[in-house]
Design a protein around this motif. Structure first.
Motif, PDB file in Angstrom:
ATOM      1  N   ASP A  14      -2.472  71.871  43.173  1.00 56.06           N
ATOM      2  CA  ASP A  14      -2.896  70.501  42.884  1.00 56.06           C
ATOM      3  C   ASP A  14      -4.163  70.158  43.666  1.00 56.06           C
ATOM      4  O   ASP A  14      -4.135  70.120  44.898  1.00 56.06           O
ATOM      5  N   PRO A  15      -5.280  69.899  42.977  1.00 57.85           N
ATOM      6  CA  PRO A  15      -6.495  69.496  43.689  1.00 57.85           C
ATOM      7  C   PRO A  15      -6.247  68.248  44.539  1.00 57.85           C
ATOM      8  O   PRO A  15      -5.481  67.358  44.155  1.00 57.85           O
ATOM      9  N   MET A  16      -6.888  68.229  45.680  1.00 63.94           N
ATOM     10  CA  MET A  16      -6.647  67.222  46.721  1.00 63.94           C
ATOM     11  C   MET A  16      -7.991  66.546  47.012  1.00 63.94           C
ATOM     12  O   MET A  16      -9.024  67.215  47.063  1.00 63.94           O
ATOM     13  N   LEU A  17      -7.953  65.226  47.183  1.00 65.51           N
ATOM     14  CA  LEU A  17      -9.194  64.490  47.428  1.00 65.51           C
ATOM     15  C   LEU A  17      -9.795  64.902  48.770  1.00 65.51           C
ATOM     16  O   LEU A  17      -9.103  64.963  49.784  1.00 65.51           O
ATOM     17  N   GLN A  18     -11.104  65.194  48.777  1.00 69.00           N
ATOM     18  CA  GLN A  18     -11.785  65.621  50.006  1.00 69.00           C
ATOM     19  C   GLN A  18     -12.345  64.417  50.735  1.00 69.00           C
ATOM     20  O   GLN A  18     -12.625  63.386  50.139  1.00 69.00           O
ATOM     21  N   HIS A  19     -12.523  64.554  52.072  1.00 68.18           N
ATOM     22  CA  HIS A  19     -12.702  63.345  52.863  1.00 68.18           C
ATOM     23  C   HIS A  19     -14.134  62.824  53.002  1.00 68.18           C
ATOM     24  O   HIS A  19     -14.336  61.796  53.623  1.00 68.18           O
ATOM     25  N   ARG A  20     -15.114  63.473  52.399  1.00 69.54           N
ATOM     26  CA  ARG A  20     -16.463  62.890  52.399  1.00 69.54           C
ATOM     27  C   ARG A  20     -16.728  62.256  51.039  1.00 69.54           C
ATOM     28  O   ARG A  20     -17.121  62.942  50.084  1.00 69.54           O
ATOM     29  N   ALA A  21     -16.546  60.934  50.958  1.00 67.81           N
ATOM     30  CA  ALA A  21     -16.650  60.263  49.661  1.00 67.81           C
ATOM     31  C   ALA A  21     -18.038  60.460  49.039  1.00 67.81           C
ATOM     32  O   ALA A  21     -18.167  60.606  47.824  1.00 67.81           O
ATOM     33  N   ALA A  22     -19.079  60.484  49.880  1.00 69.78           N
ATOM     34  CA  ALA A  22     -20.447  60.540  49.354  1.00 69.78           C
ATOM     35  C   ALA A  22     -20.761  61.882  48.696  1.00 69.78           C
ATOM     36  O   ALA A  22     -21.747  61.984  47.956  1.00 69.78           O
ATOM     37  N   PHE A  23     -19.938  62.899  48.953  1.00 71.08           N
ATOM     38  CA  PHE A  23     -20.231  64.229  48.424  1.00 71.08           C
ATOM     39  C   PHE A  23     -19.337  64.601  47.237  1.00 71.08           C
ATOM     40  O   PHE A  23     -19.464  65.683  46.678  1.00 71.08           O
ATOM     41  N   ARG A  24     -18.428  63.680  46.860  1.00 73.72           N
ATOM     42  CA  ARG A  24     -17.621  63.933  45.657  1.00 73.72           C
ATOM     43  C   ARG A  24     -18.501  63.764  44.418  1.00 73.72           C
ATOM     44  O   ARG A  24     -19.350  62.874  44.390  1.00 73.72           O
ATOM     45  N   LEU A  25     -18.273  64.575  43.401  1.00 77.11           N
ATOM     46  CA  LEU A  25     -19.042  64.428  42.172  1.00 77.11           C
ATOM     47  C   LEU A  25     -18.531  63.206  41.417  1.00 77.11           C
ATOM     48  O   LEU A  25     -17.327  63.104  41.163  1.00 77.11           O
ATOM     49  N   PRO A  26     -19.417  62.285  41.060  1.00 78.77           N
ATOM     50  CA  PRO A  26     -18.950  61.059  40.380  1.00 78.77           C
ATOM     51  C   PRO A  26     -18.178  61.370  39.100  1.00 78.77           C
ATOM     52  O   PRO A  26     -17.200  60.695  38.783  1.00 78.77           O
ATOM     53  N   GLU A  27     -18.604  62.425  38.387  1.00 75.88           N
ATOM     54  CA  GLU A  27     -17.957  62.717  37.101  1.00 75.88           C
ATOM     55  C   GLU A  27     -16.618  63.437  37.280  1.00 75.88           C
ATOM     56  O   GLU A  27     -15.847  63.550  36.325  1.00 75.88           O
TER      57      GLU A  27
END
Ligand SMILES: [Fe+2]
Length: 270
Positions: A65-78
């Motif tokens: 299960d993919p897990m949210l990573q902790h640097r919000a600014a580096f997540r891909l918006p899409e």
């Protein structure tokens, strides 16, 4: 139906998967074979992928299960389950040996990197087998760390963490220094050298030198794998029994971009 082949890489550990297209459905039996190959080989290199972020995410969901990573600014918006690892925007190469996201109570069982842009030379990622790493310790060190507990936080000096990231993910978490892999039952050395800011019962100033000393003993060429990236490589490593580092010795004027997914793990136990 896809019939990928799995070939060992010829070193101490690691295997290459060829003939697998992560955009296409994968038979459950093949998924089982790939997951077992990850347990057996610690690192899997899946070659020749051409994926959108969503295809990358959906393909990797075969492994967990993919897990949210902790640097919000580096997540891909899409596709927020995919984050960028890049030598830009104040992100420095993670040159120290570590396992990922140990500031989480249930840190990721696996990290998956997908090469998107590479420098002409260098930019390798190195992996180390931490079952062997534990075995490499002296008897004295092994006895000393057997019951140690690390105290884990986000690095205080990292410019890539926003206040919101810290509010959400920096509560401080205790983990055993020696953990038992929940699937193989084997013990491995387990810490993140820049997130383990404390060790129970140890003076704060002594912690980093102590951890560096353990890495010196644990990580030898014989239990290390150097991955030289090809565009299209997807590399999965088992964080419960491996550490990794980026080799920063490449021309930093050139952009290096990897996409990263992490998969939910269990709470580490001794
Ligand atoms: Fe990492």
């Amino acid at each position: 139906m896809q019939h990928p082949s799995i070939n060992t890489l010829g070193g101490a550990f690691g295997a290459e998967v060829v003939g697998l297209d992560l955009r296409q459905p994968i038979d459950p039996e093949i998924v089982g074979t790939l997951n077992q190959a990850l347990l057996d080989n610690i690192v899997l290199v899946i070659r020749d992928q051409d994926l959108t972020a969503q295809e990358f995410r959906d393909g990797m969901a075969n492994f967990g299960d993919p897990m949210l990573q902790h640097r919000a600014a580096f997540r891909l918006p899409e596709c927020p389950d995919v984050s960028r690892i890049i030598n830009r925007e104040k992100m420095r190469p993670a040159a120290n040996w570590h396992t990922d996201h140990t500031n989480h109570e249930r840190p990721p069982k696996a990290t998956i990197l997908y090469a998107r842009k590479l420098p002409a030379e260098g930019g390798d990622t190195c992996f180390s087998d931490m079952y062997a790493g534990l075995d490499n310790l002296s008897n004295e060190s092994r006895a000393e760390i057997e019951d140690m507990i690390t105290l884990n936080n986000m690095e205080p000096d990292s410019p890539t963490y926003a206040a919101g990231d810290r509010n959400e993910f920096d509560q401080g978490v205790r983990h055993p220094m020696v953990r038992t892999h929940p699937e193989t039952g084997k013990k491995a050395l387990y810490f993140h050298v820049t997130k383990a800011l404390g060790i129970e019962g140890m003076e704060t100033n002594a912690v980093r030198p102590f951890l560096d000393g353990l890495l010196d003993q644990a990580i030898k060429p014989e239990n290390t794998l150097r991955h030289h990236w090809r565009l299209g490589d997807v590399v999965i490593s088992d964080n419960r029994c491996a550490m990794h580092r980026a080799d920063p010795n490449y021309d930093q004027a050139e952009e290096r971009l990897l996409w990263r997914i992490i998969l939910q793990g269990d709470r580490p136990v001794k």
